[in-house]
Write a protein that holds these residues in place. Structure first.
Motif, PDB file in Angstrom:
ATOM      1  N   ILE A  85      48.817  -3.014  60.518  1.00  0.00           N
ATOM      2  CA  ILE A  85      48.947  -2.020  61.591  1.00  0.00           C
ATOM      3  C   ILE A  85      47.784  -2.143  62.564  1.00  0.00           C
ATOM      4  CG2 ILE A  85      49.032   0.452  62.101  1.00  0.00           C
ATOM      5  CD1 ILE A  85      50.352   0.891  59.422  1.00  0.00           C
ATOM      6  N   GLU A  86      46.589  -2.290  62.034  1.00  0.00           N
ATOM      7  CA  GLU A  86      45.411  -2.423  62.887  1.00  0.00           C
ATOM      8  C   GLU A  86      45.419  -3.771  63.619  1.00  0.00           C
ATOM      9  OE1 GLU A  86      41.795  -1.277  60.725  1.00  0.00           O
ATOM     10  OE2 GLU A  86      43.119  -0.431  59.203  1.00  0.00           O
ATOM     11  N   GLU A  87      45.871  -4.803  62.943  1.00  0.00           N
ATOM     12  CA  GLU A  87      45.931  -6.115  63.596  1.00  0.00           C
ATOM     13  C   GLU A  87      46.915  -6.093  64.759  1.00  0.00           C
ATOM     14  OE1 GLU A  87      46.954  -8.692  60.425  1.00  0.00           O
ATOM     15  OE2 GLU A  87      44.955  -8.667  59.491  1.00  0.00           O
ATOM     16  N   SER A  88      48.019  -5.395  64.597  1.00  0.00           N
ATOM     17  CA  SER A  88      48.981  -5.272  65.697  1.00  0.00           C
ATOM     18  C   SER A  88      48.375  -4.526  66.872  1.00  0.00           C
ATOM     19  CB  SER A  88      50.251  -4.560  65.213  1.00  0.00           C
ATOM     20  OG  SER A  88      50.877  -5.282  64.175  1.00  0.00           O
ATOM     21  N   ALA A  89      47.605  -3.478  66.564  1.00  0.00           N
ATOM     22  CA  ALA A  89      46.954  -2.715  67.632  1.00  0.00           C
ATOM     23  C   ALA A  89      45.921  -3.570  68.362  1.00  0.00           C
ATOM     24  CB  ALA A  89      46.293  -1.464  67.047  1.00  0.00           C
ATOM     25  N   ASP A 102      42.316   2.199  51.857  1.00  0.00           N
ATOM     26  CA  ASP A 102      42.754   0.938  51.259  1.00  0.00           C
ATOM     27  C   ASP A 102      44.273   0.830  51.181  1.00  0.00           C
ATOM     28  OD1 ASP A 102      40.170   0.090  50.958  1.00  0.00           O
ATOM     29  OD2 ASP A 102      40.012   0.652  48.839  1.00  0.00           O
ATOM     30  N   THR A 103      44.959   1.959  51.137  1.00  0.00           N
ATOM     31  CA  THR A 103      46.426   1.935  51.040  1.00  0.00           C
ATOM     32  C   THR A 103      47.093   1.765  52.408  1.00  0.00           C
ATOM     33  OG1 THR A 103      46.639   4.345  51.244  1.00  0.00           O
ATOM     34  CG2 THR A 103      46.295   3.454  49.035  1.00  0.00           C
ATOM     35  N   ILE A 104      46.355   1.905  53.481  1.00  0.00           N
ATOM     36  CA  ILE A 104      46.921   1.726  54.819  1.00  0.00           C
ATOM     37  C   ILE A 104      46.955   0.234  55.146  1.00  0.00           C
ATOM     38  CG2 ILE A 104      46.630   2.231  57.285  1.00  0.00           C
ATOM     39  CD1 ILE A 104      45.236   4.805  56.524  1.00  0.00           C
ATOM     40  N   PRO A 105      48.098  -0.329  55.444  1.00  0.00           N
ATOM     41  CA  PRO A 105      48.182  -1.782  55.696  1.00  0.00           C
ATOM     42  C   PRO A 105      47.306  -2.215  56.868  1.00  0.00           C
ATOM     43  CG  PRO A 105      50.372  -0.819  55.424  1.00  0.00           C
ATOM     44  CD  PRO A 105      49.414   0.328  55.525  1.00  0.00           C
ATOM     45  N   ALA A 119      43.912  -2.740  71.751  1.00  0.00           N
ATOM     46  CA  ALA A 119      43.234  -1.511  71.350  1.00  0.00           C
ATOM     47  C   ALA A 119      41.831  -1.829  70.837  1.00  0.00           C
ATOM     48  CB  ALA A 119      44.044  -0.797  70.278  1.00  0.00           C
ATOM     49  N   SER A 120      40.890  -0.954  71.138  1.00  0.00           N
ATOM     50  CA  SER A 120      39.522  -1.132  70.663  1.00  0.00           C
ATOM     51  C   SER A 120      39.394  -0.593  69.237  1.00  0.00           C
ATOM     52  CB  SER A 120      38.547  -0.400  71.585  1.00  0.00           C
ATOM     53  OG  SER A 120      38.805   1.006  71.567  1.00  0.00           O
ATOM     54  N   SER A 121      38.243  -0.871  68.618  1.00  0.00           N
ATOM     55  CA  SER A 121      38.014  -0.394  67.247  1.00  0.00           C
ATOM     56  C   SER A 121      38.003   1.130  67.180  1.00  0.00           C
ATOM     57  CB  SER A 121      36.686  -0.949  66.717  1.00  0.00           C
ATOM     58  OG  SER A 121      36.707  -2.365  66.685  1.00  0.00           O
ATOM     59  N   ALA A 122      37.399   1.762  68.185  1.00  0.00           N
ATOM     60  CA  ALA A 122      37.362   3.227  68.207  1.00  0.00           C
ATOM     61  C   ALA A 122      38.761   3.802  68.364  1.00  0.00           C
ATOM     62  CB  ALA A 122      36.454   3.712  69.338  1.00  0.00           C
ATOM     63  N   THR A 123      39.582   3.180  69.222  1.00  0.00           N
ATOM     64  CA  THR A 123      40.953   3.657  69.410  1.00  0.00           C
ATOM     65  C   THR A 123      41.771   3.509  68.137  1.00  0.00           C
ATOM     66  OG1 THR A 123      40.870   3.030  71.754  1.00  0.00           O
ATOM     67  CG2 THR A 123      43.048   3.369  70.772  1.00  0.00           C
ATOM     68  N   ILE A 124      41.589   2.393  67.452  1.00  0.00           N
ATOM     69  CA  ILE A 124      42.315   2.175  66.194  1.00  0.00           C
ATOM     70  C   ILE A 124      41.937   3.235  65.166  1.00  0.00           C
ATOM     71  CG2 ILE A 124      42.570   0.598  64.248  1.00  0.00           C
ATOM     72  CD1 ILE A 124      42.222  -1.699  66.229  1.00  0.00           C
ATOM     73  N   PHE A 125      40.636   3.532  65.075  1.00  0.00           N
ATOM     74  CA  PHE A 125      40.167   4.489  64.074  1.00  0.00           C
ATOM     75  C   PHE A 125      40.649   5.904  64.386  1.00  0.00           C
ATOM     76  CE2 PHE A 125      36.823   7.458  62.569  1.00  0.00           C
ATOM     77  CZ  PHE A 125      36.960   7.247  61.209  1.00  0.00           C
ATOM     78  N   TRP A 126      40.469   6.349  65.633  1.00  0.00           N
ATOM     79  CA  TRP A 126      40.771   7.738  65.981  1.00  0.00           C
ATOM     80  C   TRP A 126      42.250   7.978  66.232  1.00  0.00           C
ATOM     81  CZ3 TRP A 126      37.149  11.067  64.907  1.00  0.00           C
ATOM     82  CH2 TRP A 126      35.814  10.696  64.988  1.00  0.00           C
ATOM     83  N   LYS A 127      42.951   7.009  66.790  1.00  0.00           N
ATOM     84  CA  LYS A 127      44.343   7.224  67.202  1.00  0.00           C
ATOM     85  C   LYS A 127      45.368   6.726  66.181  1.00  0.00           C
ATOM     86  CE  LYS A 127      43.370   8.850  71.378  1.00  0.00           C
ATOM     87  NZ  LYS A 127      43.639   8.030  72.563  1.00  0.00           N
ATOM     88  N   ILE A 128      44.977   5.805  65.307  1.00  0.00           N
ATOM     89  CA  ILE A 128      45.955   5.218  64.374  1.00  0.00           C
ATOM     90  C   ILE A 128      45.614   5.535  62.919  1.00  0.00           C
ATOM     91  CG2 ILE A 128      46.967   3.067  63.550  1.00  0.00           C
ATOM     92  CD1 ILE A 128      46.532   1.895  66.329  1.00  0.00           C
ATOM     93  N   VAL A 129      44.389   5.197  62.504  1.00  0.00           N
ATOM     94  CA  VAL A 129      44.035   5.315  61.088  1.00  0.00           C
ATOM     95  C   VAL A 129      43.930   6.769  60.656  1.00  0.00           C
ATOM     96  CG1 VAL A 129      42.293   4.769  59.360  1.00  0.00           C
ATOM     97  CG2 VAL A 129      42.883   3.081  61.097  1.00  0.00           C
ATOM     98  N   LEU A 130      43.182   7.576  61.398  1.00  0.00           N
ATOM     99  CA  LEU A 130      43.003   8.971  60.994  1.00  0.00           C
ATOM    100  C   LEU A 130      44.307   9.765  60.952  1.00  0.00           C
ATOM    101  CD1 LEU A 130      39.628  10.201  62.522  1.00  0.00           C
ATOM    102  CD2 LEU A 130      40.156   9.496  60.186  1.00  0.00           C
ATOM    103  N   PRO A 131      45.217   9.642  61.942  1.00  0.00           N
ATOM    104  CA  PRO A 131      46.506  10.349  61.803  1.00  0.00           C
ATOM    105  C   PRO A 131      47.292   9.939  60.569  1.00  0.00           C
ATOM    106  CG  PRO A 131      46.166   9.696  64.082  1.00  0.00           C
ATOM    107  CD  PRO A 131      45.074   9.045  63.289  1.00  0.00           C
ATOM    108  N   LEU A 132      47.187   8.665  60.173  1.00  0.00           N
ATOM    109  CA  LEU A 132      47.888   8.222  58.968  1.00  0.00           C
ATOM    110  C   LEU A 132      47.226   8.736  57.699  1.00  0.00           C
ATOM    111  CD1 LEU A 132      48.631   4.489  59.908  1.00  0.00           C
ATOM    112  CD2 LEU A 132      50.255   6.382  59.834  1.00  0.00           C
TER     113      LEU A 132
END
Length: 288
Positions: free
Chosen positions: A180-184, A174-177, A189-202
């Protein structure tokens, strides 16, 4: 003479620290004594202050690692330790994976039963673990036929750890804006790419907390492991340690040495993940 500021507070905290460390020092003393019995220093008939102090100091008369050597050469402790490693590692992997995917769904998607599901996770944490012993035993051993197996114990541990982990991960997601995902998404970027490559590292701090909690849930647990594991070769380390202390004979040296060895992985994991602990706990608790 004026005392330093917060002198009383420091004295109190130091006293409580010594009170906490004292039993641990006795465990080390027994483990490195090379003996199986708990022995105290002999107090002479007319003891001095030093004699009385020696009697309560946790320091063996001779230092030996024989208990540690015998633990791995003459006892099945290594097999029990390996069982704990397998169960804890698989529980951590399964718990982190299910918690991350579930928490991300609860955080980002709106669907019927979302709030009810989160409340059910919360309510499940209000009941003591011993209340679930009989239902879990019936489900795992009678219905699923997974008694006395790694998979059955891993399934129980992961199920126990998931509610807390989902709440922790959901609060951090919830604290991750969302921008960032909307820009991706705008970049293709696909949903899987957003989750594995962007959200999880953050979310690495929250992942560290989730992994640590899942690992500790399975590594230190005794009651469920002793209930489901019937074969001695399948015992985990905490269950195996129980057999060094019995009603008729007690091998305190082996017990203390095994307790130290079992504690080391958790201590090392804490030291490795300590840079993530504070940020993970605080950031994951501000939003629910």
């Amino acid at each position: 003479m004026r005392l330093p500021k917060h002198f009383g507070l420091h004295v109190g905290l130091t006293s409580f620290c010594l009170l906490t460390i004292y039993p641990i020092l006795w465990v080390f003393s027994i483990a490195f004594s090379g003996e199986q019995n708990i022995s105290f220093a002999n107090i002479p008939a007319d003891p001095t202050a030093w004699d009385r102090l020696r009697a309560i100091l946790p320091w063996p008369e001779q230092i030996s690692i024989q208990n540690f050597v015998d633990l791995f050469t003459q006892q099945p402790f290594f097999d029990w330790l390996l069982n704990s490693v397998i169960v804890a590692a698989m529980t951590t992997i399964l718990g982190v994976f299910l918690a991350c995917t579930s928490a991300y769904a609860f955080s980002r998607f709106r669907f019927p039963g979302r709030r009810t599901g989160m409340m059910m996770f919360l309510v499940s944490q209000m009941f003591p673990g011993t209340l679930m012993l009989i239902p879990l035993y019936i489900i795992v051993t009678k219905w699923l036929g997974l008694g006395n197996s790694y998979f059955g114990l891993i399934l129980v541990y992961a199920t126990t750890a998931i509610p807390f982990c989902v709440w922790m991960m959901k609060g951090y997601f919830d604290t991750i804006p969302k921008e960032i995902e909307e820009s991706a998404i705008m970049d293709g970027a696909s949903s899987a790419t957003i989750f594995w490559k962007i959200v999880l590292p953050l979310a690495r701090p929250a992942l560290a907390i989730t992994a640590l909690f899942s690992f500790m849930t399975s590594w230190n647990e005794f009651i469920l492991a002793s209930l489901f594991m019937e074969d001695e070769a399948m015992y985990t380390a905490p269950v195996g340690l129980k057999f060094f202390v019995g009603g008729f004979s007690s091998q305190w040296g082996y017990f203390a040495a095994g307790a130290i060895i079992v504690s080391l992985p958790v201590v090392l994991l804490f030291l490795y993940l300590q840079k993530y602990l504070i940020s993970g706990l605080t950031a994951g608790s501000v939003k629910g």
